[in-house]
Write a protein that holds these residues in place. Structure first.
Motif, PDB file in Angstrom:
ATOM      1  N   THR A  12       0.870  -1.173   0.000  1.00 22.03           N
ATOM      2  CA  THR A  12       0.000   0.000   0.000  1.00 22.03           C
ATOM      3  C   THR A  12       0.909   1.226   0.000  1.00 22.03           C
ATOM      4  O   THR A  12       1.886   1.286   0.750  1.00 22.03           O
ATOM      5  CB  THR A  12      -0.919   0.037   1.233  1.00 22.03           C
ATOM      6  OG1 THR A  12      -1.748  -1.114   1.217  1.00 22.03           O
ATOM      7  CG2 THR A  12      -1.798   1.278   1.240  1.00 22.03           C
ATOM      8  N   GLU A  14       0.784   5.601  -0.177  1.00 23.22           N
ATOM      9  CA  GLU A  14       0.004   6.834  -0.132  1.00 23.22           C
ATOM     10  C   GLU A  14       0.933   8.029  -0.270  1.00 23.22           C
ATOM     11  O   GLU A  14       2.034   8.033   0.276  1.00 23.22           O
ATOM     12  CB  GLU A  14      -0.750   6.948   1.192  1.00 23.22           C
ATOM     13  CG  GLU A  14      -1.834   5.917   1.355  1.00 23.22           C
ATOM     14  CD  GLU A  14      -2.616   6.091   2.640  1.00 23.22           C
ATOM     15  OE1 GLU A  14      -3.340   7.096   2.747  1.00 23.22           O
ATOM     16  OE2 GLU A  14      -2.475   5.229   3.513  1.00 23.22           O
ATOM     17  N   HIS A  23      -4.264  13.712  -2.345  1.00 23.25           N
ATOM     18  CA  HIS A  23      -4.181  12.445  -1.617  1.00 23.25           C
ATOM     19  C   HIS A  23      -4.356  11.326  -2.632  1.00 23.25           C
ATOM     20  O   HIS A  23      -5.406  11.215  -3.261  1.00 23.25           O
ATOM     21  CB  HIS A  23      -5.245  12.326  -0.527  1.00 23.25           C
ATOM     22  CG  HIS A  23      -5.098  11.046   0.234  1.00 23.25           C
ATOM     23  ND1 HIS A  23      -4.238  10.910   1.296  1.00 23.25           N
ATOM     24  CD2 HIS A  23      -5.667   9.826   0.067  1.00 23.25           C
ATOM     25  CE1 HIS A  23      -4.289   9.669   1.746  1.00 23.25           C
ATOM     26  NE2 HIS A  23      -5.159   8.988   1.007  1.00 23.25           N
ATOM     27  N   LYS A  25      -3.774   7.082  -3.218  1.00 20.94           N
ATOM     28  CA  LYS A  25      -3.573   5.814  -2.520  1.00 20.94           C
ATOM     29  C   LYS A  25      -3.636   4.674  -3.525  1.00 20.94           C
ATOM     30  O   LYS A  25      -4.540   4.625  -4.356  1.00 20.94           O
ATOM     31  CB  LYS A  25      -4.633   5.611  -1.444  1.00 20.94           C
ATOM     32  CG  LYS A  25      -4.424   4.338  -0.632  1.00 20.94           C
ATOM     33  CD  LYS A  25      -5.407   4.241   0.507  1.00 20.94           C
ATOM     34  CE  LYS A  25      -5.135   2.994   1.328  1.00 20.94           C
ATOM     35  NZ  LYS A  25      -6.048   2.900   2.473  1.00 20.94           N
ATOM     36  N   THR A  27      -3.247   0.414  -3.555  1.00 19.11           N
ATOM     37  CA  THR A  27      -3.119  -0.855  -2.848  1.00 19.11           C
ATOM     38  C   THR A  27      -3.081  -1.952  -3.908  1.00 19.11           C
ATOM     39  O   THR A  27      -3.953  -2.010  -4.766  1.00 19.11           O
ATOM     40  CB  THR A  27      -4.313  -1.088  -1.902  1.00 19.11           C
ATOM     41  OG1 THR A  27      -4.364  -0.002  -0.957  1.00 19.11           O
ATOM     42  CG2 THR A  27      -4.175  -2.398  -1.149  1.00 19.11           C
ATOM     43  N   ASN A  37      -6.808   4.964  -6.057  1.00 16.69           N
ATOM     44  CA  ASN A  37      -7.748   6.048  -5.773  1.00 16.69           C
ATOM     45  C   ASN A  37      -9.188   5.570  -5.984  1.00 16.69           C
ATOM     46  O   ASN A  37      -9.978   6.210  -6.658  1.00 16.69           O
ATOM     47  CB  ASN A  37      -7.444   7.279  -6.624  1.00 16.69           C
ATOM     48  CG  ASN A  37      -6.064   7.833  -6.331  1.00 16.69           C
ATOM     49  OD1 ASN A  37      -5.596   7.811  -5.196  1.00 16.69           O
ATOM     50  ND2 ASN A  37      -5.405   8.315  -7.354  1.00 16.69           N
TER      51      ASN A  37
END
Length: 107
Positions: A12, A14, A23, A25, A27, A37
């Motif tokens: 993960t 970020e 922001h 993200k 994973t 996202n």
């Protein structure tokens, strides 16, 4: 649905902050399915091999506040092999993995 935590998650990543207050993200699970996202993306075999190779180079596993005192800085968080670290200056051993993960946000 892709798990965002647990044993099936490979990594993960970020990134947040900056002038625009972004922001992002990403994973990725062990099968090559990514949540970028909140959008599902499937990595092909070559992308997964490259990501795994880049992740094996990661040795910086501790958080550091260095660089966080700069206005509009970015904060990077990488969770891999059960360890999570947050940095404001991107460690050189993270660079190859981060470049691959950030490329997924530009698809």
């Amino acid at each position: 649905m892709l798990a965002t935590t647990g044993p099936d998650v490979l990594v993960t990543y970020e990134r947040s902050g900056g002038f625009a207050g972004i922001h992002e993200k990403v994973t990725v699970d062990g099968t090559g399915t990514a949540l970028v996202n909140d959008e599902k993306v499937v990595l092909d075999d070559a992308q997964m091999r490259g990501l795994r190779r880049a992740l094996r180079r990661v040795v910086t596993t501790e958080s550091s506040p260095a660089g966080c005192q700069v206005a509009d800085h970015f904060t990077y968080t990488l969770t891999y092999r059960g360890q999570s670290a947050t940095r404001c200056l991107l460690p050189s051993d993270w660079r190859a993995a981060v470049e691959r993960l950030e490329a997924l946000t530009r698809r």
